[in-house]
Design an enzyme around this catalytic site. Sequence first.
Site, short mmCIF file in Angstrom:
data_model
loop_
_atom_site.label_atom_id
_atom_site.label_comp_id
_atom_site.label_asym_id
_atom_site.label_seq_id
_atom_site.Cartn_x
_atom_site.Cartn_y
_atom_site.Cartn_z
N HIS A 264 0.84 -1.19 0.00
CA HIS A 264 0.00 0.00 0.00
C HIS A 264 0.88 1.25 0.00
CE1 HIS A 264 -3.75 -2.10 1.89
NE2 HIS A 264 -3.24 -2.79 0.88
N GLU B 255 0.90 3.83 1.89
CA GLU B 255 1.40 4.21 3.22
C GLU B 255 2.59 3.36 3.63
OE1 GLU B 255 -1.72 3.42 2.26
OE2 GLU B 255 -3.18 4.07 3.75
N CYS C 267 -6.16 1.73 5.79
CA CYS C 267 -6.74 0.47 6.24
C CYS C 267 -6.13 0.12 7.60
CB CYS C 267 -6.46 -0.64 5.23
SG CYS C 267 -4.73 -1.17 5.19
N CYS D 100 -2.29 -0.65 7.60
CA CYS D 100 -1.46 0.55 7.54
C CYS D 100 -1.49 1.31 8.86
CB CYS D 100 -1.89 1.43 6.38
SG CYS D 100 -1.55 0.67 4.77
#
Length: 182
Positions: free
Chosen positions: A89, A91, A119, A122
């Site tokens: 992701h 992040e 999410c 993260c």
Amino acid sequence: MSFFEVFTEYADLYSKAKYLYLKALPFRGWSVIGPGFMDDTHFMKEALKQAREAYDAGEVPVGAVVVWDNKIIARGHNQVERLNDSTAHAEMIALTSAFNTLGSKYLPEAVLYVTVEPCLMCCGAMYWSKIKRIVYGAEDVKNGYRKTTGENFPFHPKAEVTKGILADECAQLMKDFFIARR
């Protein structure tokens, strides 16, 4: 010299070295965004640039930047498909880059700007990084942390959260992506 004196001297030298390293970032090719203080909108626009890179690569368009002392020290965008890694992701990539840039596993003075609500995975990474502040644009009712945590705060107790910065632009990019996919 006592242990305490040696430790204090080492800590002082480390602090000075880290300060000099951060000041040298622009000369090492890292981005320094203009003179003076930049606001949340400015840095969210930088995160949106990363999200557009993800969009262009056929990835879910989420982008992130990590800012330390008003300087962007790390950037990331979703690379789940490219890396065949469900944890890639925006992040996570930005945080990992920031850890490597600073040579530290903690980011107590950093701010993470991300285009979409993080999410839960993260959020866990942000918790352990001890990041100072998280700023996100659009809400994510399907996969955002609040779907799982409800009113519970999943970040480090000292962290601050700001939401809704350029929310419309961030949400529109996500909508455009999924409309084009259908």
